[in-house]
Design an enzyme around this catalytic site. Structure first.
Site, PDB file in Angstrom:
ATOM      1  N   ARG A   1      11.531  -5.895   5.012  1.00  0.00           N
ATOM      2  CA  ARG A   1      11.191  -4.499   4.743  1.00  0.00           C
ATOM      3  C   ARG A   1      11.977  -3.487   5.575  1.00  0.00           C
ATOM      4  O   ARG A   1      12.151  -3.650   6.771  1.00  0.00           O
ATOM      5  CB  ARG A   1       9.688  -4.362   5.004  1.00  0.00           C
ATOM      6  CG  ARG A   1       9.164  -3.012   5.210  1.00  0.00           C
ATOM      7  CD  ARG A   1       7.726  -3.014   4.896  1.00  0.00           C
ATOM      8  NE  ARG A   1       6.904  -3.187   6.081  1.00  0.00           N
ATOM      9  CZ  ARG A   1       5.583  -3.054   6.058  1.00  0.00           C
ATOM     10  NH1 ARG A   1       4.961  -2.800   4.948  1.00  0.00           N
ATOM     11  NH2 ARG A   1       4.902  -3.199   7.161  1.00  0.00           N
TER      12      ARG A   1
ATOM     13  N   ARG B   1      -9.613   0.914   8.050  1.00  0.00           N
ATOM     14  CA  ARG B   1      -9.266  -0.481   8.339  1.00  0.00           C
ATOM     15  C   ARG B   1     -10.386  -1.192   9.094  1.00  0.00           C
ATOM     16  O   ARG B   1     -10.217  -2.353   9.487  1.00  0.00           O
ATOM     17  CB  ARG B   1      -8.006  -0.550   9.196  1.00  0.00           C
ATOM     18  CG  ARG B   1      -6.778  -0.135   8.440  1.00  0.00           C
ATOM     19  CD  ARG B   1      -5.544  -0.600   9.161  1.00  0.00           C
ATOM     20  NE  ARG B   1      -4.428   0.149   8.669  1.00  0.00           N
ATOM     21  CZ  ARG B   1      -3.233  -0.366   8.433  1.00  0.00           C
ATOM     22  NH1 ARG B   1      -2.995  -1.617   8.650  1.00  0.00           N
ATOM     23  NH2 ARG B   1      -2.262   0.389   7.981  1.00  0.00           N
TER      24      ARG B   1
ATOM     25  N   ARG C   1      11.222  -1.279  10.892  1.00  0.00           N
ATOM     26  CA  ARG C   1      10.143  -0.846  11.787  1.00  0.00           C
ATOM     27  C   ARG C   1      10.040  -1.739  13.027  1.00  0.00           C
ATOM     28  O   ARG C   1      10.263  -2.935  12.932  1.00  0.00           O
ATOM     29  CB  ARG C   1       8.810  -0.907  11.033  1.00  0.00           C
ATOM     30  CG  ARG C   1       8.689   0.151   9.993  1.00  0.00           C
ATOM     31  CD  ARG C   1       7.550  -0.079   9.047  1.00  0.00           C
ATOM     32  NE  ARG C   1       6.320  -0.558   9.661  1.00  0.00           N
ATOM     33  CZ  ARG C   1       5.135  -0.503   9.068  1.00  0.00           C
ATOM     34  NH1 ARG C   1       5.032   0.030   7.865  1.00  0.00           N
ATOM     35  NH2 ARG C   1       4.073  -0.968   9.649  1.00  0.00           N
TER      36      ARG C   1
ATOM     37  N   ARG D   1      -1.013  -9.016  13.217  1.00  0.00           N
ATOM     38  CA  ARG D   1      -1.458  -8.012  12.239  1.00  0.00           C
ATOM     39  C   ARG D   1      -2.308  -8.654  11.153  1.00  0.00           C
ATOM     40  O   ARG D   1      -3.305  -8.075  10.716  1.00  0.00           O
ATOM     41  CB  ARG D   1      -0.245  -7.287  11.645  1.00  0.00           C
ATOM     42  CG  ARG D   1       0.371  -6.339  12.659  1.00  0.00           C
ATOM     43  CD  ARG D   1       1.781  -5.985  12.316  1.00  0.00           C
ATOM     44  NE  ARG D   1       1.877  -5.115  11.170  1.00  0.00           N
ATOM     45  CZ  ARG D   1       3.028  -4.852  10.549  1.00  0.00           C
ATOM     46  NH1 ARG D   1       4.136  -5.407  10.972  1.00  0.00           N
ATOM     47  NH2 ARG D   1       3.044  -4.037   9.547  1.00  0.00           N
TER      48      ARG D   1
ATOM     49  N   LYS E   1       0.832  -1.224   0.000  1.00  0.00           N
ATOM     50  CA  LYS E   1       0.000   0.000   0.000  1.00  0.00           C
ATOM     51  C   LYS E   1       0.861   1.266   0.000  1.00  0.00           C
ATOM     52  O   LYS E   1       0.668   2.154  -0.823  1.00  0.00           O
ATOM     53  CB  LYS E   1      -0.924   0.059   1.226  1.00  0.00           C
ATOM     54  CG  LYS E   1      -1.929  -1.053   1.326  1.00  0.00           C
ATOM     55  CD  LYS E   1      -2.831  -0.848   2.532  1.00  0.00           C
ATOM     56  CE  LYS E   1      -2.118  -0.843   3.866  1.00  0.00           C
ATOM     57  NZ  LYS E   1      -1.557  -2.116   4.309  1.00  0.00           N
TER      58      LYS E   1
END
Ligand code: ADP
Length: 211
Positions: free
Chosen positions: A123, A89, A154, A165, A13
């Site tokens: 990531r 969300r 992160r 998640r 996203k």
């Protein structure tokens, strides 16, 4: 034009929104970035949201997210059109948004759970310019971005939080596919997908949807 990018964590996203925002001259509104900036600035609500919710892999409750979104979206920078990355969300968030702006279309980025996990663990992001790194493109070995910024991982991108998640996504966010029904454009991805190839697919789908 006001577009939503919908998709599980790690579905691209944020990355694809950055390319789409440049191409279509739209402003990105990323609730994930807003939350992270608030924590970074030691804002009490931002610290609470990180320590109790997003840092552990849970969604931040609607009581916090709804006023936050309402305040942000009222800024003039969003008036020419925006891309929503990470909002809504939940169904109450989508209902609230319907009262505020006209949304059309909603891009759903599909990705297998296996690829999502692989991507999230790889990531990284530049602290300075926010450029995303991961499986493609990989970060440079010295972890310094072309802009000179430091590349970091992160706090919520750990094996422990990924399952939570994905679980939150399935229970609370997936019902939005039905909510937006005829406004949904689905773009599928696989191992070979790059940010650019994904954006090409998004662009094709968007152009035919809008014509
Ligand atoms: P990702 O899509 O990979 O989860 P984001 O940067 O978009 O990453 O969001 C990071 C975290 O911030 C989410 O896992 C969630 O806990 C929280 N968050 C962001 N946007 C929302 C939202 N609209 N509602 C609730 N929580 C949110």
């Amino acid at each position: 034009m006001n577009i939503i990018f919908l998709g599980a964590p790690g579905s691209g996203k944020g990355t694809v929104s950055q390319i789409a925002a440049r191409e279509y001259n739209l402003q990105i509104l990323s609730t994930g970035e807003i939350l992270k900036n608030m924590a970074h600035e030691n804002h009490p609500l931002g610290l609470r949201a990180r320590d109790e919710y997003w840092g552990k892999g849970f969604l931040v409750p609607d009581e916090i997210m709804l006023p936050l979104l309402e305040e942000e979206i009222s800024k003039t920078i969003y008036q020419k059109g925006l891309i929503l990355d990470g909002f809504p969300r939940t169904i109450p968030q989508a209902e609230k948004l319907e009262e505020i702006i006209k949304i059309d279309p909603v891009i759903n980025l599909l990705c297998s759970e296996e690829l999502i996990t692989k991507r999230i663990l790889a990531r990284m992001q530049c602290k300075k310019c926010n450029k995303p790194y991961g499986l493609n493109p990989r970060p440079p070995e010295n972890r310094i971005c072309r802009c000179g910024g430091e590349i970091y991982q992160r706090v919520d991108d750990t094996e422990e939080t990924i399952k939570r998640r994905l679980n939150e996504y399935e229970n609370k966010t997936l019902p939005l596919i039905k909510f937006y029904k005829e406004r949904i454009i689905t773009v599928d991805q696989d191992e070979k997908t790059t940010p650019e190839s994904c954006f090409d697919d998004v662009k094709k789908a968007l152009d035919s949807y809008l014509s």
